[in-house]
Design a protein around this motif. Structure first.
Motif: not given
Length: 101
Positions: A32-44, A46-53
């Motif tokens: 769960y902790d690893n998932y959250v780290k991955e999620y937050l990385l892609h969340y940030k 995607s806010l910058k417009g990264n389409t892969m995330s």
């Protein structure tokens, strides 16, 4: 050929059963902790417009639902220790604080 030895949980002493259960939930919490780290990385990203995330969102959503379902079931059945409960809530706090800033 060697046979794999499997240990039935019914033959394990009571104290070892508790350790096996605790280890199982510790592993789920690490996932769960690893998932959250991955999620937050892609969340940030995607806010910058990264389409892969952004494209990873459906995968992350399914993973989130699965992990939350398992953890909530364990919490409701009171299978987690106090230390593990604190870890769950601290992990969830990371998501809230990152998404609200």
């Amino acid at each position: 050929m060697k046979r794999n030895k499997t240990i039935s949980i019914t033959k394990v002493p009571e104290k070892n059963k508790e350790n096996l259960i605790t280890d199982k939930w510790d592993k789920k919490l690490n996932d769960y902790d690893n998932y959250v780290k991955e999620y937050l990385l892609h969340y940030k990203k995607s806010l910058k417009g990264n389409t892969m995330s952004l494209s990873k969102y459906p995968y992350l959503k399914v993973k989130s639902e699965s992990l939350n379902k398992k953890l909530n079931k364990g919490i409701m059945k009171k299978l987690l220790t106090k230390k593990q409960l604190i870890k769950v809530f601290n992990i969830r706090k990371k998501i809230v604080s990152a998404c609200c800033n």
